[in-house]
Design a protein around this motif. Structure first.
Motif, PDB file in Angstrom:
ATOM      1  N   PRO A   1      -9.895  10.249   2.877  1.00 20.99           N
ATOM      2  CA  PRO A   1     -10.499  10.443   4.191  1.00 20.99           C
ATOM      3  C   PRO A   1     -11.947   9.983   4.190  1.00 20.99           C
ATOM      4  O   PRO A   1     -12.488   9.581   3.155  1.00 20.99           O
ATOM      5  CB  PRO A   1     -10.389  11.955   4.397  1.00 20.99           C
ATOM      6  CG  PRO A   1     -10.347  12.528   3.026  1.00 20.99           C
ATOM      7  CD  PRO A   1      -9.732  11.500   2.147  1.00 20.99           C
TER       8      PRO A   1
ATOM      9  N   MET B   1      -0.844   7.541  -9.738  1.00 24.69           N
ATOM     10  CA  MET B   1       0.219   7.298  -8.764  1.00 24.69           C
ATOM     11  C   MET B   1       0.141   5.897  -8.150  1.00 24.69           C
ATOM     12  O   MET B   1       1.159   5.284  -7.859  1.00 24.69           O
ATOM     13  CB  MET B   1       0.137   8.346  -7.652  1.00 24.69           C
ATOM     14  CG  MET B   1       1.385   8.395  -6.795  1.00 24.69           C
ATOM     15  SD  MET B   1       1.326   9.742  -5.605  1.00 24.69           S
ATOM     16  CE  MET B   1       0.429   8.982  -4.278  1.00 24.69           C
TER      17      MET B   1
ATOM     18  N   ASP C   1      -0.503  18.435  -9.958  1.00 25.91           N
ATOM     19  CA  ASP C   1      -0.622  16.995  -9.985  1.00 25.91           C
ATOM     20  C   ASP C   1      -0.371  16.468  -8.558  1.00 25.91           C
ATOM     21  O   ASP C   1       0.371  17.074  -7.787  1.00 25.91           O
ATOM     22  CB  ASP C   1       0.457  16.461 -10.932  1.00 25.91           C
ATOM     23  CG  ASP C   1       0.212  15.019 -11.276  1.00 25.91           C
ATOM     24  OD1 ASP C   1      -0.927  14.685 -11.590  1.00 25.91           O
ATOM     25  OD2 ASP C   1       1.166  14.236 -11.223  1.00 25.91           O
ATOM     26  N   LEU C   2      -1.001  15.362  -8.217  1.00 22.43           N
ATOM     27  CA  LEU C   2      -0.892  14.836  -6.855  1.00 22.43           C
ATOM     28  C   LEU C   2       0.565  14.654  -6.435  1.00 22.43           C
ATOM     29  O   LEU C   2       0.982  15.077  -5.351  1.00 22.43           O
ATOM     30  CB  LEU C   2      -1.658  13.512  -6.759  1.00 22.43           C
ATOM     31  CG  LEU C   2      -1.561  12.781  -5.432  1.00 22.43           C
ATOM     32  CD1 LEU C   2      -2.150  13.603  -4.304  1.00 22.43           C
ATOM     33  CD2 LEU C   2      -2.265  11.431  -5.510  1.00 22.43           C
ATOM     34  N   GLU C   3       1.333  14.026  -7.304  1.00 23.40           N
ATOM     35  CA  GLU C   3       2.735  13.759  -6.936  1.00 23.40           C
ATOM     36  C   GLU C   3       3.508  15.052  -6.721  1.00 23.40           C
ATOM     37  O   GLU C   3       4.336  15.156  -5.816  1.00 23.40           O
ATOM     38  CB  GLU C   3       3.396  12.894  -8.003  1.00 23.40           C
ATOM     39  CG  GLU C   3       2.906  11.456  -7.936  1.00 23.40           C
ATOM     40  CD  GLU C   3       3.532  10.559  -8.973  1.00 23.40           C
ATOM     41  OE1 GLU C   3       4.620  10.041  -8.714  1.00 23.40           O
ATOM     42  OE2 GLU C   3       2.916  10.371 -10.038  1.00 23.40           O
TER      43      GLU C   3
ATOM     44  N   LEU D   1       2.496  16.477  -3.324  1.00 22.07           N
ATOM     45  CA  LEU D   1       3.138  15.746  -2.225  1.00 22.07           C
ATOM     46  C   LEU D   1       4.609  16.142  -2.123  1.00 22.07           C
ATOM     47  O   LEU D   1       5.134  16.376  -1.037  1.00 22.07           O
ATOM     48  CB  LEU D   1       3.017  14.233  -2.438  1.00 22.07           C
ATOM     49  CG  LEU D   1       1.594  13.659  -2.447  1.00 22.07           C
ATOM     50  CD1 LEU D   1       1.632  12.154  -2.722  1.00 22.07           C
ATOM     51  CD2 LEU D   1       0.879  13.919  -1.136  1.00 22.07           C
TER      52      LEU D   1
ATOM     53  N   ARG E   1     -12.934  20.187   0.961  1.00 24.67           N
ATOM     54  CA  ARG E   1     -12.569  18.982   0.209  1.00 24.67           C
ATOM     55  C   ARG E   1     -11.188  19.121  -0.434  1.00 24.67           C
ATOM     56  O   ARG E   1     -10.418  18.170  -0.524  1.00 24.67           O
ATOM     57  CB  ARG E   1     -13.617  18.713  -0.880  1.00 24.67           C
ATOM     58  CG  ARG E   1     -14.160  17.305  -0.889  1.00 24.67           C
ATOM     59  CD  ARG E   1     -15.083  16.973   0.244  1.00 24.67           C
ATOM     60  NE  ARG E   1     -16.324  17.697   0.130  1.00 24.67           N
ATOM     61  CZ  ARG E   1     -17.129  17.936   1.147  1.00 24.67           C
ATOM     62  NH1 ARG E   1     -16.836  17.516   2.347  1.00 24.67           N
ATOM     63  NH2 ARG E   1     -18.240  18.618   0.972  1.00 24.67           N
ATOM     64  N   LEU E   2     -10.892  20.299  -0.875  1.00 26.18           N
ATOM     65  CA  LEU E   2      -9.662  20.529  -1.628  1.00 26.18           C
ATOM     66  C   LEU E   2      -8.419  20.177  -0.800  1.00 26.18           C
ATOM     67  O   LEU E   2      -7.513  19.512  -1.276  1.00 26.18           O
ATOM     68  CB  LEU E   2      -9.626  22.007  -2.022  1.00 26.18           C
ATOM     69  CG  LEU E   2      -8.776  22.355  -3.207  1.00 26.18           C
ATOM     70  CD1 LEU E   2      -9.335  21.708  -4.454  1.00 26.18           C
ATOM     71  CD2 LEU E   2      -8.729  23.855  -3.372  1.00 26.18           C
TER      72      LEU E   2
ATOM     73  N   TYR F   1      -8.572  18.602   2.223  1.00 27.65           N
ATOM     74  CA  TYR F   1      -8.869  17.359   2.939  1.00 27.65           C
ATOM     75  C   TYR F   1      -8.473  16.125   2.125  1.00 27.65           C
ATOM     76  O   TYR F   1      -7.894  15.175   2.658  1.00 27.65           O
ATOM     77  CB  TYR F   1     -10.362  17.381   3.217  1.00 27.65           C
ATOM     78  CG  TYR F   1     -10.979  16.271   4.026  1.00 27.65           C
ATOM     79  CD1 TYR F   1     -10.598  16.027   5.338  1.00 27.65           C
ATOM     80  CD2 TYR F   1     -12.022  15.513   3.488  1.00 27.65           C
ATOM     81  CE1 TYR F   1     -11.227  15.042   6.085  1.00 27.65           C
ATOM     82  CE2 TYR F   1     -12.651  14.537   4.228  1.00 27.65           C
ATOM     83  CZ  TYR F   1     -12.248  14.294   5.527  1.00 27.65           C
ATOM     84  OH  TYR F   1     -12.878  13.324   6.257  1.00 27.65           O
ATOM     85  N   LEU F   2      -8.784  16.173   0.828  1.00 27.74           N
ATOM     86  CA  LEU F   2      -8.541  14.997  -0.007  1.00 27.74           C
ATOM     87  C   LEU F   2      -7.063  14.639  -0.081  1.00 27.74           C
ATOM     88  O   LEU F   2      -6.703  13.486  -0.266  1.00 27.74           O
ATOM     89  CB  LEU F   2      -9.083  15.215  -1.431  1.00 27.74           C
ATOM     90  CG  LEU F   2     -10.598  15.211  -1.591  1.00 27.74           C
ATOM     91  CD1 LEU F   2     -10.989  15.516  -3.030  1.00 27.74           C
ATOM     92  CD2 LEU F   2     -11.181  13.869  -1.179  1.00 27.74           C
TER      93      LEU F   2
ATOM     94  N   PRO G   1      -4.600  12.164   3.438  1.00 28.15           N
ATOM     95  CA  PRO G   1      -4.181  10.765   3.627  1.00 28.15           C
ATOM     96  C   PRO G   1      -2.988  10.367   2.747  1.00 28.15           C
ATOM     97  O   PRO G   1      -2.086   9.660   3.210  1.00 28.15           O
ATOM     98  CB  PRO G   1      -5.432   9.962   3.246  1.00 28.15           C
ATOM     99  CG  PRO G   1      -6.554  10.907   3.475  1.00 28.15           C
ATOM    100  CD  PRO G   1      -6.022  12.247   3.087  1.00 28.15           C
ATOM    101  N   GLU G   2      -2.970  10.851   1.507  1.00 29.18           N
ATOM    102  CA  GLU G   2      -1.823  10.514   0.644  1.00 29.18           C
ATOM    103  C   GLU G   2      -0.564  11.198   1.173  1.00 29.18           C
ATOM    104  O   GLU G   2       0.533  10.653   1.077  1.00 29.18           O
ATOM    105  CB  GLU G   2      -2.073  10.942  -0.815  1.00 29.18           C
ATOM    106  CG  GLU G   2      -3.079  10.081  -1.565  1.00 29.18           C
ATOM    107  CD  GLU G   2      -2.608   8.649  -1.850  1.00 29.18           C
ATOM    108  OE1 GLU G   2      -1.677   8.152  -1.194  1.00 29.18           O
ATOM    109  OE2 GLU G   2      -3.217   8.014  -2.740  1.00 29.18           O
TER     110      GLU G   2
ATOM    111  N   ASN H   1       0.629   9.089   3.967  1.00 29.59           N
ATOM    112  CA  ASN H   1       1.332   7.900   3.444  1.00 29.59           C
ATOM    113  C   ASN H   1       2.759   8.262   3.030  1.00 29.59           C
ATOM    114  O   ASN H   1       3.706   7.523   3.306  1.00 29.59           O
ATOM    115  CB  ASN H   1       0.583   7.319   2.237  1.00 29.59           C
ATOM    116  CG  ASN H   1      -0.771   6.733   2.617  1.00 29.59           C
ATOM    117  OD1 ASN H   1      -1.006   6.422   3.784  1.00 29.59           O
ATOM    118  ND2 ASN H   1      -1.664   6.583   1.648  1.00 29.59           N
TER     119      ASN H   1
ATOM    120  N   GLU I   1      -8.639  15.806  13.119  1.00 32.46           N
ATOM    121  CA  GLU I   1      -9.761  16.096  12.219  1.00 32.46           C
ATOM    122  C   GLU I   1     -10.712  17.098  12.867  1.00 32.46           C
ATOM    123  O   GLU I   1     -11.425  16.770  13.811  1.00 32.46           O
ATOM    124  CB  GLU I   1     -10.493  14.801  11.840  1.00 32.46           C
ATOM    125  CG  GLU I   1     -11.639  15.056  10.861  1.00 32.46           C
ATOM    126  CD  GLU I   1     -11.940  13.901   9.933  1.00 32.46           C
ATOM    127  OE1 GLU I   1     -11.075  13.030   9.744  1.00 32.46           O
ATOM    128  OE2 GLU I   1     -13.045  13.885   9.377  1.00 32.46           O
TER     129      GLU I   1
END
Lengths: 366, 412
Positions: A65, A108, B329-331, B334, B358-359, B361-362, B365-366, B369, B382
């Motif tokens: 963002p 990723m 982990d990001l994956e 998600l 931030r936690l 928010y970051l 976008p992923e 996607n 937002e």
């Protein structure tokens, strides 16, 4: 000489590719000042600090963002634009929310053969040092397993010596800067080039550079400034300060004295010595409470004769932004006028900062 | 005080929360027996504080109270005047405005906060908490304890070194509290608190599971309210009773097919934190036959880890090491949301971009996607979770209207 140092940063990708071709070694990208690079070096690999470019982060914009650390986002943008395709691995320490997020994001979205997450305690304590020592040992094991080669005690000892020599040379550069033999720009370019060159090569470069600088006539200094900043991965802002009549004589920056101020102690247990140096002595606001941080800043300021302070925080850098009101007060209590910027470090932004800096310098000059 | 825009509550049990909250703040203000007051961050194991008889005041919650009473603009402005950037957490700016705003700050809800004797913050949630509490330490000049634990990008693990370190930090924490209270930890009381806490947590997990039902028995407007006892009264019988009652009511609604809306046409997931100053937005979809059926911010799908040791601190070290929200982990993170979409039969996702958190928010976008990749309709809005100056009713509703229309077309 300054121009050559600038070119080093510009040519860093080509240099890394060449190093890789000539040595057959692996190149490892790292974030932050908390990764004990000595182990990567001792493994025969080349640690390079991940950095961004001042261009639109057009690729990273799709993954992050708007209100986040521009430095980390730009570094990732470089990865997405294939500028870091030569990397064999990345090391991501637990140092801030944004850097921490890079572990999953790089893994990723980019084809990186080796990604290691280095746990860094967020509280400095005896048990924290011991725990970090264990994590460093685990990190060593991870590098060995990945490379298939043992990292010997002798290689670690030599790496520590080489890195300590580099720190001593950078500390000398810091003193030269204070005496006016080096500009703030030259000094920061030295630190930045140290972050991606093989340290032995950088030591040779630095030795020659300092020898030449020692023979210079001392030019009249501008207004003596201390700069406290979050990550500045290039020297443009320092250049702006100096173009406006300032002389940066001391700093509190991750790409500055936080990188070289303290050496690794000689110890029969090098892992403990590394843990102590990287956990306790890197004065990062993420893990160090303000009272200790401010002691460090007072220390770097000692005898520099700073006449003013400039604080530069990247936007969304929580670690530094929370500290600002108190840091400003502490500096003012020490008698220094303070100029504050919070931004993205773009070229357009710097032009708007020029007037403020010139006015600030004029004010100090009286 | 400005007009409240709280969410419409569909469950009777939810309506009990405001009284519990008022009582909690009133009790902390009325301490007269030398009971210590600790201001702490979310995520601090309050069972330890309870075992010492310490009164825990969770200041993040107070920030949401200020926001829900439409006072965030005044407090944030006061915090910013004290030097805190608009970039930093809205909760922190509210609290710093409360502490440093003087006469320029609005009147404090519930008569203000009980004066703190010391502060406790956890290191493993976000940078903001650390910076905020270090700042409060300097402002209030009282002791601060930082409770540290490893982050673990793999979403938690049973790595012995991590558990041992976490245990050492909990033991240090106990020593700190012993020094503050000049008393010893009552381990039996702690064990009892942990057991109760675990039971309440498991009931909450059950309720999340029950919310898969169609029609949706409970909306996010209720859910963001009923998390309160679990977050701030964990380890008490009152909390346990609350969730038992809530479970019974949700079950009753499922059995009798009582939905949030009379005829459920679409189900939504709210990703991120809500806008505490306008929780009524969560009900906006109900006029269109939609319901925010689930939210991922405080989501839980797993039962609590069973006790392993006689020593409650050892157990606490394991539970707080193996699983921690947002640490995945990001994956994995998600995938968690993609699984929710599937399991809760979600038709569309509202992505709340909270720029000062931030936690959360970051990730957005992923997540967007990933949702796009799976063809799941989504819309991002937002706005800060606490600072209402970032909210624009007209723009947001226009955006949501277009989203609803698009989603319903896609469903045909």
């Amino acid at each position: 000489m300054d121009i050559k140092l600038d070119l080093l940063r510009q040519n860093r990708h080509d240099m890394a590719r060449l190093w890789k071709k000539e040595t057959g070694g692996k190149v490892v990208g790292v974030f932050c000042c908390n990764v004990p690079e000595e182990l990567i070096y001792a493994a025969g690999m080349l640690p390079v600090r991940l950095m961004g470019e001042k261009e639109e982060a057009s690729e990273a914009d799709l993954h992050f963002p708007s209100n986040c650390c521009p430095y980390v986002k730009r570094s990732f943008d470089q990865g997405l634009k294939h500028r870091y395709d030569y990397l064999d691995g990345i090391i991501v320490p637990n140092t801030c929310d944004m850097v921490r997020a890079m572990y999953g994001t790089w893994k990723m979205n980019l084809d990186i053969p080796f990604a290691y997450f280095l746990e860094v305690p967020q509280r400095i304590s005896p048990r924290g040092i011991e725990f970090f020592r264990e994590r460093i040992l685990d990190f060593k094991g991870g590098l060995e397993e990945w490379s298939g080669c043992e990292i010997t005690a002798k290689a670690i000892e030599d790496a520590i010596e080489t890195y300590n020599l580099n720190r001593r040379l950078l500390q000398s550069a810091g003193r030269f800067r204070q005496d006016g033999l080096l500009s703030g720009v030259e000094c920061q370019n030295m630190v930045i080039s140290s972050m991606f060159m093989p340290k032995d090569e950088h030591n040779r470069l630095m030795g020659a550079f300092l020898e030449e600088a020692a023979r210079r006539d001392t030019p009249p200094l501008g207004v003596r400034l201390l700069i406290s900043a979050s990550m500045l991965d290039n020297s443009d802002f320092i250049r702006l300060l100096e173009e406006c009549g300032g002389s940066v004589v001391a700093d509190d920056m991750p790409a500055g004295s936080r990188y070289f101020f303290y050496s690794v102690n000689h110890s029969s247990d090098p892992f403990f010595a590394l843990a102590e140096r990287y956990l306790v002595q890197v004065p990062c606001p993420r893990k160090m409470l303000p009272r200790d941080r401010f002691e460090f800043i007072k220390q770097v300021m000692e005898e520099t004769g700073a006449e003013g302070a400039v604080i530069h925080n990247l936007k969304a850098c929580d670690c530094h932004l929370y500290e600002y009101p108190y840091l400003k007060k502490m500096l003012q209590d020490l008698g220094l006028p303070v100029l504050f910027f919070r931004g993205e470090e773009t070229e357009a932004e710097q032009e708007t900062q020029r007037d403020d800096i010139e006015a600030f310098i004029e004010m100090i000059r009286g | 005080m400005a007009e409240s825009t709280s969410a419409k509550k569909h469950l009777e049990t939810t309506l009990l929360v405001p009284a519990l909250r008022r009582k909690y703040y009133a009790e902390s203000l009325s301490q007269t027996t030398g009971q210590k007051i600790c201001w702490c961050s979310n995520g601090i194991p309050s069972e330890i504080l309870d075992a010492f008889g310490i009164n825990a005041v969770f200041v993040e919650n107070y920030a949401t109270v200020c926001a829900s009473k439409r006072l965030s603009s005044g407090f944030c402005r006061a915090g910013e005047r004290a030097g805190f950037s608009q970039d930093v957490c809205g909760y922190a700016r509210i609290l710093m405005g409360y502490l440093l705003g003087g006469t320029e700050a609005p009147e404090a809800p519930y008569g203000g906060l009980a004066k703190a004797d010391f502060l406790v913050v956890n290191s493993y949630s976000c940078d903001s908490r650390m910076g905020w509490f270090a700042t409060m330490q300097r402002t209030l000049n009282i002791p601060l304890y930082v409770l540290d634990a490893p982050y673990q990008p793999g979403g938690g693990c049973m790595d012995e070194a991590n558990i041992v370190y976490t245990e050492s930090q909990l033991l240090d924490f106990v020593t700190f509290l012993e020094g503050q209270t000049r008393s010893k930890l009552d381990r039996e009381k702690l064990r009892a608190g942990i057991d109760l806490s675990r039971r309440s947590a498991d009931i909450q997990t059950e309720i999340y599971e029950m919310r898969k039902a169609v029609p949706s028995p409970m909306s996010a407007g209720d859910a963001y309210t009923v998390v309160w006892p679990g977050m701030y009264m964990a380890g008490t019988k009152e909390c346990d009773d609350f969730y038992a009652r809530l479970r019974a009511e949700v079950n009753h609604r499922i059995v009798n097919k009582i939905g949030v809306v009379p005829e459920e046409k679409f189900r939504l997931l709210w990703s991120g934190l809500p806008f505490w100053y306008n929780m009524a937005l969560l009900n906006y979809f109900e006029d269109f036959g939609g319901v925010v059926a689930i939210e991922n911010a405080y989501f839980r799908s797993e039962k609590s880890f069973p006790p392993q040791h006689h020593d409650p601190i050892k157990d606490m070290a394991i539970t707080s090491t193996i699983k921690r929200p947002y640490a995945g982990d990001l994956e994995q993170r998600l995938q968690l949301t993609l699984d929710i979409v599937k399991d809760y039969r979600i038709d569309g996702v509202i992505l709340a971009y909270n720029p000062s958190c931030r936690l959360m928010y970051l990730l957005q976008p992923e997540l967007k996607n990933a949702l796009d990749c799976h063809g799941i309709p989504n819309v991002n809005i937002e706005c800060d979770m606490a600072d209402e100056r970032t909210y624009s009713e007209g723009q947001i509703k226009t955006r949501l209207d277009a989203f609803i229309e698009r989603m319903l077309v896609l469903r045909k």
